[in-house]
Design an enzyme around this catalytic site. Structure first.
Site, mmCIF file in Angstrom:
data_model
loop_
_atom_site.group_PDB
_atom_site.id
_atom_site.type_symbol
_atom_site.label_atom_id
_atom_site.label_comp_id
_atom_site.label_asym_id
_atom_site.label_seq_id
_atom_site.Cartn_x
_atom_site.Cartn_y
_atom_site.Cartn_z
ATOM 1 N N MET A 26 43.155 33.683 39.553
ATOM 2 C CA MET A 26 44.214 34.634 39.225
ATOM 3 C C MET A 26 44.185 35.801 40.219
ATOM 4 O O MET A 26 44.744 36.864 39.946
ATOM 5 C CB MET A 26 44.062 35.132 37.785
ATOM 6 C CG MET A 26 44.231 34.003 36.773
ATOM 7 S SD MET A 26 44.789 34.538 35.142
ATOM 8 C CE MET A 26 43.491 35.645 34.687
ATOM 9 N N HIS A 33 34.529 34.164 43.369
ATOM 10 C CA HIS A 33 35.609 33.259 43.795
ATOM 11 C C HIS A 33 35.283 32.641 45.163
ATOM 12 O O HIS A 33 35.574 31.476 45.411
ATOM 13 C CB HIS A 33 36.935 34.018 43.925
ATOM 14 C CG HIS A 33 37.455 34.568 42.640
ATOM 15 N ND1 HIS A 33 37.459 35.909 42.358
ATOM 16 C CD2 HIS A 33 38.014 33.953 41.569
ATOM 17 C CE1 HIS A 33 37.997 36.103 41.163
ATOM 18 N NE2 HIS A 33 38.338 34.942 40.656
ATOM 19 N N GLY A 143 34.428 28.230 37.980
ATOM 20 C CA GLY A 143 33.173 28.952 37.765
ATOM 21 C C GLY A 143 32.576 28.630 36.404
ATOM 22 O O GLY A 143 33.291 28.438 35.419
ATOM 23 N N ARG A 144 31.243 28.596 36.359
ATOM 24 C CA ARG A 144 30.556 28.372 35.084
ATOM 25 C C ARG A 144 30.534 29.641 34.240
ATOM 26 O O ARG A 144 30.119 29.622 33.095
ATOM 27 C CB ARG A 144 29.114 27.912 35.328
ATOM 28 C CG ARG A 144 29.019 26.631 36.117
ATOM 29 C CD ARG A 144 27.580 26.226 36.333
ATOM 30 N NE ARG A 144 27.067 25.476 35.206
ATOM 31 C CZ ARG A 144 27.293 24.178 35.009
ATOM 32 N NH1 ARG A 144 28.033 23.497 35.857
ATOM 33 N NH2 ARG A 144 26.788 23.562 33.972
ATOM 34 N N LYS A 145 30.934 30.770 34.813
ATOM 35 C CA LYS A 145 30.979 32.007 34.012
ATOM 36 C C LYS A 145 31.958 31.823 32.849
ATOM 37 O O LYS A 145 31.691 32.264 31.744
ATOM 38 C CB LYS A 145 31.416 33.188 34.880
ATOM 39 C CG LYS A 145 31.597 34.424 34.036
ATOM 40 C CD LYS A 145 31.920 35.628 34.847
ATOM 41 C CE LYS A 145 32.426 36.719 33.964
ATOM 42 N NZ LYS A 145 33.847 36.582 33.641
ATOM 43 N N ASP A 146 33.084 31.177 33.115
ATOM 44 C CA ASP A 146 34.037 30.867 32.048
ATOM 45 C C ASP A 146 33.635 29.513 31.463
ATOM 46 O O ASP A 146 34.305 28.497 31.664
ATOM 47 C CB ASP A 146 35.458 30.846 32.613
ATOM 48 C CG ASP A 146 35.879 32.213 33.112
ATOM 49 O OD1 ASP A 146 35.905 33.150 32.310
ATOM 50 O OD2 ASP A 146 36.135 32.360 34.331
ATOM 51 N N MET A 180 29.804 38.738 38.071
ATOM 52 C CA MET A 180 30.993 39.242 38.777
ATOM 53 C C MET A 180 32.248 38.824 38.025
ATOM 54 O O MET A 180 32.358 37.698 37.542
ATOM 55 C CB MET A 180 31.021 38.715 40.196
ATOM 56 C CG MET A 180 29.945 39.347 41.030
ATOM 57 S SD MET A 180 30.402 39.388 42.754
ATOM 58 C CE MET A 180 28.932 40.152 43.429
HETATM 59 O O1 PAF Z 1 39.670 31.282 35.512
HETATM 60 C C1 PAF Z 1 40.780 31.739 35.868
HETATM 61 O O2 PAF Z 1 40.891 32.577 36.760
HETATM 62 C C2 PAF Z 1 42.033 31.238 35.151
HETATM 63 O O3 PAF Z 1 41.803 31.049 33.794
HETATM 64 C C3 PAF Z 1 42.625 29.981 35.799
HETATM 65 C C4 PAF Z 1 41.680 28.798 35.687
HETATM 66 C C5 PAF Z 1 42.940 30.251 37.256
HETATM 67 C C6 PAF Z 1 43.922 29.589 35.087
HETATM 68 O O4 PAF Z 1 44.871 30.610 35.159
#
Ligand code: PAF
Length: 276
Positions: A26, A33, A143-146, A180
């Site tokens: 995003m 990232h 990412g594994r953070k999410d 981060m």
């Molecule tokens: O993790 C993110 O930044 C968002 O949830 C994603 C996967 C880009 C979907 O909008």
């Protein structure tokens, strides 16, 4: 690196690319990232990073409007990281008509963040499916953070038969351990100092569990009290198994402790994986 804003142009650009890897973002990119892009480069010859702040995944009253939009800086960072294409559509390009067809996320999305952010994972699953259809990568990197998001996306790929390998990349942390996140930029300097408390509590649970403690409810309750006493508003701190994010049974040893909590106006999430 090419910056492309339309689906048609992107499809034309990728038509003869044999090995496309997608890094969905995003924007407001940070080292976390860029680690995704670095990982993506190991998996293919054409790296596409998408930059799109997806309204569908923000709950009413969420931070959609104030979410930082930093396209020029993001493109410079992506180019330096070796990305080949930045796909940055506007809302009208990705949602040219009301998005009536949406994807219902799997059951594992009802708990944890799903409980506190209604509609969030439906919005994530829907936009990620659209990006998969538009970019048609053979691999996508997250990412594994999410952690819960990654589990939802793995289920999406399995259940919708996408021929896409999903790669999860370890969380990149600040020197004090704070994960981060684009949302760290919302923190005041005092909040920034305090922010590491979430990770410290998760690591404490991991250490105690690795040392033999098995009353996860009590461990999490202690963490919630520590955060609450320090002024946080805790959404959850919970231990789950890593395979399906279910409550761990006696036979579960591959575990993860996940937490989400508000520090002032900023909601932070983190997780720590462990074996116990
Ligand atoms: O993790 C993110 O930044 C968002 O949830 C994603 C996967 C880009 C979907 O909008």
């Amino acid at each position: 690196m090419q910056v492309i804003h339309t689906v048609a142009e992107l499809r034309a650009r990728l038509k003869s690319e044999p090995s496309v890897v997608l890094v969905p973002t995003m924007g407001n990119l940070h080292a976390g990232h860029l680690a995704l892009v670095e990982e993506a480069r190991k998996h293919g010859s054409c790296i596409v990073a998408s930059i799109f702040v997806n309204r569908l995944q923000f709950e009413p009253g969420g931070d959609f409007d104030r979410y930082p939009r930093t396209l020029a800086e993001d493109c410079a960072k992506l180019e330096r990281a070796g990305c080949h294409v930045a796909f940055a559509p506007d809302e009208g390009e990705l949602y040219p008509e009301p998005q009536e067809i949406v994807l219902a996320p799997p059951k594992l999305a009802d708990q944890l963040c799903g409980e506190f952010r209604p509609g969030h994972f439906q919005g994530v699953a829907t936009v990620v499916a659209k990006l998969f259809n538009i970019v048609a990568p053979h691999t996508a990197v997250f990412g594994r953070k999410d952690y819960q998001q990654l589990a939802v996306i793995r289920a999406l790929v399995r259940q919708m038969n996408y021929a896409i390998a999903i790669v999860g990349v370890d969380t990149v942390r600040e020197p004090d351990g704070l994960a981060m996140s684009s949302r760290n930029g919302y923190l005041s300097s005092e909040e920034r100092t305090e922010a590491v408390r979430l990770n410290r509590n998760l690591r404490r649970i991991k250490d105690l569990a690795e040392g033999g403690a098995r009353d996860f409810g009590a461990l999490c309750a202690f963490a919630i009290k520590d955060l609450t006493d320090a002024g946080w508003r805790v959404d959850y701190v919970a231990v789950r198994n890593r395979s399906g994010l279910a409550l761990p049974g006696p036979a579960d040893h591959d575990l993860v402790v996940l937490g989400a909590a508000w520090l002032g106006r900023t909601r932070l999430i983190d997780n720590v994986e462990f074996r116990a």
